[in-house]
Scaffold this motif. Structure first.
Motif, PDB file in Angstrom:
ATOM      1  N   ALA A  77      27.498  29.918 -15.582  1.00 33.19           N
ATOM      2  CA  ALA A  77      28.030  31.219 -16.001  1.00 33.19           C
ATOM      3  C   ALA A  77      29.115  31.047 -17.054  1.00 33.19           C
ATOM      4  CB  ALA A  77      28.586  31.972 -14.801  1.00 33.19           C
ATOM      5  N   ARG A  78      29.061  31.901 -18.082  1.00 37.36           N
ATOM      6  CA  ARG A  78      30.079  31.874 -19.135  1.00 37.36           C
ATOM      7  C   ARG A  78      30.950  33.112 -19.102  1.00 37.36           C
ATOM      8  NH1 ARG A  78      27.287  30.228 -24.574  1.00 37.36           N
ATOM      9  NH2 ARG A  78      29.450  30.263 -25.230  1.00 37.36           N
ATOM     10  N   LEU A  79      30.478  34.168 -18.413  1.00 34.22           N
ATOM     11  CA  LEU A  79      31.224  35.419 -18.284  1.00 34.22           C
ATOM     12  C   LEU A  79      30.707  36.147 -17.053  1.00 34.22           C
ATOM     13  CD1 LEU A  79      33.053  37.749 -19.475  1.00 34.22           C
ATOM     14  CD2 LEU A  79      31.020  38.494 -20.705  1.00 34.22           C
ATOM     15  N   VAL A  80      31.608  36.751 -16.302  1.00 32.37           N
ATOM     16  CA  VAL A  80      31.221  37.552 -15.140  1.00 32.37           C
ATOM     17  C   VAL A  80      31.724  38.970 -15.355  1.00 32.37           C
ATOM     18  CG1 VAL A  80      31.436  37.850 -12.645  1.00 32.37           C
ATOM     19  CG2 VAL A  80      31.299  35.557 -13.601  1.00 32.37           C
ATOM     20  N   ILE A  81      30.813  39.930 -15.228  1.00 33.22           N
ATOM     21  CA  ILE A  81      31.142  41.348 -15.375  1.00 33.22           C
ATOM     22  C   ILE A  81      30.932  42.016 -14.025  1.00 33.22           C
ATOM     23  CG2 ILE A  81      30.571  43.496 -16.556  1.00 33.22           C
ATOM     24  CD1 ILE A  81      29.429  41.694 -18.828  1.00 33.22           C
ATOM     25  N   LEU A  82      31.963  42.706 -13.545  1.00 27.81           N
ATOM     26  CA  LEU A  82      31.905  43.382 -12.258  1.00 27.81           C
ATOM     27  C   LEU A  82      31.887  44.894 -12.443  1.00 27.81           C
ATOM     28  CD1 LEU A  82      34.608  41.274 -10.408  1.00 27.81           C
ATOM     29  CD2 LEU A  82      32.138  41.006 -10.274  1.00 27.81           C
ATOM     30  N   ALA A  83      31.286  45.584 -11.482  1.00 31.52           N
ATOM     31  CA  ALA A  83      31.277  47.045 -11.496  1.00 31.52           C
ATOM     32  C   ALA A  83      32.626  47.564 -11.017  1.00 31.52           C
ATOM     33  CB  ALA A  83      30.162  47.571 -10.605  1.00 31.52           C
ATOM     34  N   VAL A  84      33.028  48.675 -11.585  1.00 36.06           N
ATOM     35  CA  VAL A  84      34.322  49.268 -11.255  1.00 36.06           C
ATOM     36  C   VAL A  84      34.281  49.959  -9.892  1.00 36.06           C
ATOM     37  CG1 VAL A  84      36.032  50.958 -12.011  1.00 36.06           C
ATOM     38  CG2 VAL A  84      34.836  49.583 -13.679  1.00 36.06           C
ATOM     39  N   ASN A 105      39.238  28.261 -10.548  1.00 38.74           N
ATOM     40  CA  ASN A 105      39.408  26.850 -10.213  1.00 38.74           C
ATOM     41  C   ASN A 105      38.588  25.905 -11.077  1.00 38.74           C
ATOM     42  OD1 ASN A 105      41.237  27.472  -8.239  1.00 38.74           O
ATOM     43  ND2 ASN A 105      39.756  27.463  -6.589  1.00 38.74           N
ATOM     44  N   LYS A 106      37.854  26.417 -12.020  1.00 44.20           N
ATOM     45  CA  LYS A 106      37.084  25.564 -12.931  1.00 44.20           C
ATOM     46  C   LYS A 106      38.038  24.901 -13.915  1.00 44.20           C
ATOM     47  CE  LYS A 106      32.890  26.356 -11.589  1.00 44.20           C
ATOM     48  NZ  LYS A 106      32.044  25.300 -11.131  1.00 44.20           N
ATOM     49  N   GLU A 107      37.602  23.746 -14.472  1.00 43.14           N
ATOM     50  CA  GLU A 107      38.401  23.077 -15.505  1.00 43.14           C
ATOM     51  C   GLU A 107      38.621  24.019 -16.682  1.00 43.14           C
ATOM     52  OE1 GLU A 107      36.179  19.618 -16.510  1.00 43.14           O
ATOM     53  OE2 GLU A 107      36.278  18.836 -14.474  1.00 43.14           O
ATOM     54  N   ASP A 108      37.553  24.685 -17.084  1.00 46.90           N
ATOM     55  CA  ASP A 108      37.622  25.702 -18.132  1.00 46.90           C
ATOM     56  C   ASP A 108      37.350  27.039 -17.437  1.00 46.90           C
ATOM     57  OD1 ASP A 108      37.807  26.867 -20.601  1.00 46.90           O
ATOM     58  OD2 ASP A 108      35.714  26.477 -21.140  1.00 46.90           O
ATOM     59  N   PRO A 109      38.399  27.804 -17.073  1.00 46.32           N
ATOM     60  CA  PRO A 109      38.207  29.030 -16.276  1.00 46.32           C
ATOM     61  C   PRO A 109      37.198  29.996 -16.900  1.00 46.32           C
ATOM     62  CG  PRO A 109      40.528  28.539 -16.520  1.00 46.32           C
ATOM     63  CD  PRO A 109      39.796  27.599 -17.422  1.00 46.32           C
ATOM     64  N   ILE A 110      36.388  30.584 -16.057  1.00 49.89           N
ATOM     65  CA  ILE A 110      35.362  31.523 -16.496  1.00 49.89           C
ATOM     66  C   ILE A 110      35.969  32.911 -16.541  1.00 49.89           C
ATOM     67  CG2 ILE A 110      33.133  32.523 -15.898  1.00 49.89           C
ATOM     68  CD1 ILE A 110      32.547  29.820 -14.481  1.00 49.89           C
ATOM     69  N   PRO A 111      35.823  33.631 -17.676  1.00 44.54           N
ATOM     70  CA  PRO A 111      36.371  34.992 -17.769  1.00 44.54           C
ATOM     71  C   PRO A 111      35.660  35.936 -16.802  1.00 44.54           C
ATOM     72  CG  PRO A 111      35.649  34.191 -19.922  1.00 44.54           C
ATOM     73  CD  PRO A 111      35.222  33.196 -18.916  1.00 44.54           C
ATOM     74  N   ILE A 112      36.437  36.794 -16.186  1.00 44.88           N
ATOM     75  CA  ILE A 112      35.898  37.782 -15.249  1.00 44.88           C
ATOM     76  C   ILE A 112      36.571  39.113 -15.548  1.00 44.88           C
ATOM     77  CG2 ILE A 112      37.560  37.063 -13.504  1.00 44.88           C
ATOM     78  CD1 ILE A 112      35.462  37.699 -11.390  1.00 44.88           C
ATOM     79  N   MET A 113      35.787  40.203 -15.536  1.00 41.42           N
ATOM     80  CA  MET A 113      36.343  41.508 -15.899  1.00 41.42           C
ATOM     81  C   MET A 113      35.571  42.637 -15.229  1.00 41.42           C
ATOM     82  SD  MET A 113      34.756  42.141 -19.710  1.00 41.42           S
ATOM     83  CE  MET A 113      35.444  43.747 -19.860  1.00 41.42           C
ATOM     84  N   TYR A 114      36.205  43.803 -15.169  1.00 38.08           N
ATOM     85  CA  TYR A 114      35.563  45.037 -14.746  1.00 38.08           C
ATOM     86  C   TYR A 114      35.171  45.812 -15.989  1.00 38.08           C
ATOM     87  CZ  TYR A 114      37.246  44.348 -10.010  1.00 38.08           C
ATOM     88  OH  TYR A 114      37.473  43.857  -8.755  1.00 38.08           O
ATOM     89  N   ASN A 126      18.167  47.599 -17.624  1.00 33.82           N
ATOM     90  CA  ASN A 126      16.815  48.151 -17.445  1.00 33.82           C
ATOM     91  C   ASN A 126      16.287  47.998 -16.024  1.00 33.82           C
ATOM     92  OD1 ASN A 126      16.613  48.984 -20.135  1.00 33.82           O
ATOM     93  ND2 ASN A 126      15.892  46.970 -20.764  1.00 33.82           N
ATOM     94  N   THR A 127      17.167  48.175 -15.044  1.00 31.81           N
ATOM     95  CA  THR A 127      16.733  48.191 -13.652  1.00 31.81           C
ATOM     96  C   THR A 127      17.062  49.551 -13.061  1.00 31.81           C
ATOM     97  OG1 THR A 127      18.847  47.391 -12.794  1.00 31.81           O
ATOM     98  CG2 THR A 127      17.198  45.718 -13.364  1.00 31.81           C
ATOM     99  N   ASN A 128      16.354  49.916 -12.025  1.00 28.95           N
ATOM    100  CA  ASN A 128      16.597  51.198 -11.374  1.00 28.95           C
ATOM    101  C   ASN A 128      17.516  51.053 -10.168  1.00 28.95           C
ATOM    102  OD1 ASN A 128      15.008  52.645 -13.153  1.00 28.95           O
ATOM    103  ND2 ASN A 128      13.147  52.212 -12.000  1.00 28.95           N
ATOM    104  N   THR A 129      18.169  49.916 -10.054  1.00 30.29           N
ATOM    105  CA  THR A 129      19.056  49.680  -8.927  1.00 30.29           C
ATOM    106  C   THR A 129      20.509  49.647  -9.396  1.00 30.29           C
ATOM    107  OG1 THR A 129      18.896  47.289  -9.218  1.00 30.29           O
ATOM    108  CG2 THR A 129      17.331  48.307  -7.715  1.00 30.29           C
ATOM    109  N   LYS A 130      21.404  49.842  -8.451  1.00 28.67           N
ATOM    110  CA  LYS A 130      22.826  49.716  -8.746  1.00 28.67           C
ATOM    111  C   LYS A 130      23.181  48.234  -8.702  1.00 28.67           C
ATOM    112  CE  LYS A 130      23.999  54.141  -6.674  1.00 28.67           C
ATOM    113  NZ  LYS A 130      24.698  54.794  -5.567  1.00 28.67           N
ATOM    114  N   VAL A 131      23.978  47.798  -9.668  1.00 28.55           N
ATOM    115  CA  VAL A 131      24.324  46.383  -9.801  1.00 28.55           C
ATOM    116  C   VAL A 131      25.840  46.241  -9.673  1.00 28.55           C
ATOM    117  CG1 VAL A 131      24.292  44.417 -11.369  1.00 28.55           C
ATOM    118  CG2 VAL A 131      22.347  45.968 -11.288  1.00 28.55           C
ATOM    119  N   SER A 132      26.291  45.344  -8.796  1.00 29.50           N
ATOM    120  CA  SER A 132      27.725  45.177  -8.608  1.00 29.50           C
ATOM    121  C   SER A 132      28.305  44.060  -9.470  1.00 29.50           C
ATOM    122  CB  SER A 132      28.039  44.906  -7.138  1.00 29.50           C
ATOM    123  OG  SER A 132      27.370  43.741  -6.720  1.00 29.50           O
ATOM    124  N   ALA A 133      27.486  43.086  -9.859  1.00 27.63           N
ATOM    125  CA  ALA A 133      27.984  41.973 -10.669  1.00 27.63           C
ATOM    126  C   ALA A 133      26.879  41.415 -11.549  1.00 27.63           C
ATOM    127  CB  ALA A 133      28.531  40.872  -9.771  1.00 27.63           C
TER     128      ALA A 133
END
Length: 156
Positions: A77-84, A105-114, A126-133
């Protein structure tokens, strides 16, 4: 609310505030995130149509909190996007703790955001489901938008 001493989410009086401590996208950046996710979903679908085996081997993103945690642990993973608007539960809080801890805790921290609501994340992919991350593995094809998001997270 997230405790600054231990960087974990705690349940104060039956409520949980998963939004504290992590950067939120502005309205303009939310549009950039949505556009990037649409592009990545389109590229992934095209790759799947051409050759399903290669598309599975070179996944551009994964959907879901558990898959995002696995992607962060594996280092893909290079970026993590979370649902608000994530649901409130103690199990979800422990998974968020795991995800945030693994990203930091990674050597090169992975960016995470809402960025978006669960329904908007699903529609952008393009999915019909709700996605949290969503964990972005390979931003090829949407690299300018990816860099813009990373620049925002570095400033914040």
């Amino acid at each position: 609310m997230q405790c600054f001493a231990c960087r974990e989410f705690h349940l104060p009086e039956g409520k949980i505030d998963l939004l504290s401590g992590l950067p939120h996208a502005t309205e303009e950046l939310a549009l950039v995130v949505k556009e990037m996710l649409r592009d990545l979903a389109r590229f992934q679908l095209n790759a799947l149509m051409r050759d399903a085996v290669k598309a599975k081997a070179k996944t551009r993103y994964v959907i879901g909190l558990k898959q995002a945690i696995n992607g962060v642990k594996s280092g893909r993973a290079r970026l993590v996007i979370l649902a608000v608007d994530c649901e409130v539960s103690e199990t979800l809080a422990s998974k968020f703790n795991t995800l945030v801890r693994e990203c930091e805790n990674k050597e090169d921290p992975i960016p995470i955001m809402y960025a978006l609501k669960r329904r908007a994340l699903g529609k952008a992919l393009n999915t019909n489901t709700k996605v949290s991350a969503v964990a972005i593995y390979d931003p090829d094809g949407a690299y300018p938008a990816f860099k813009r998001i990373i620049r925002f997270l570095e400033i914040d």
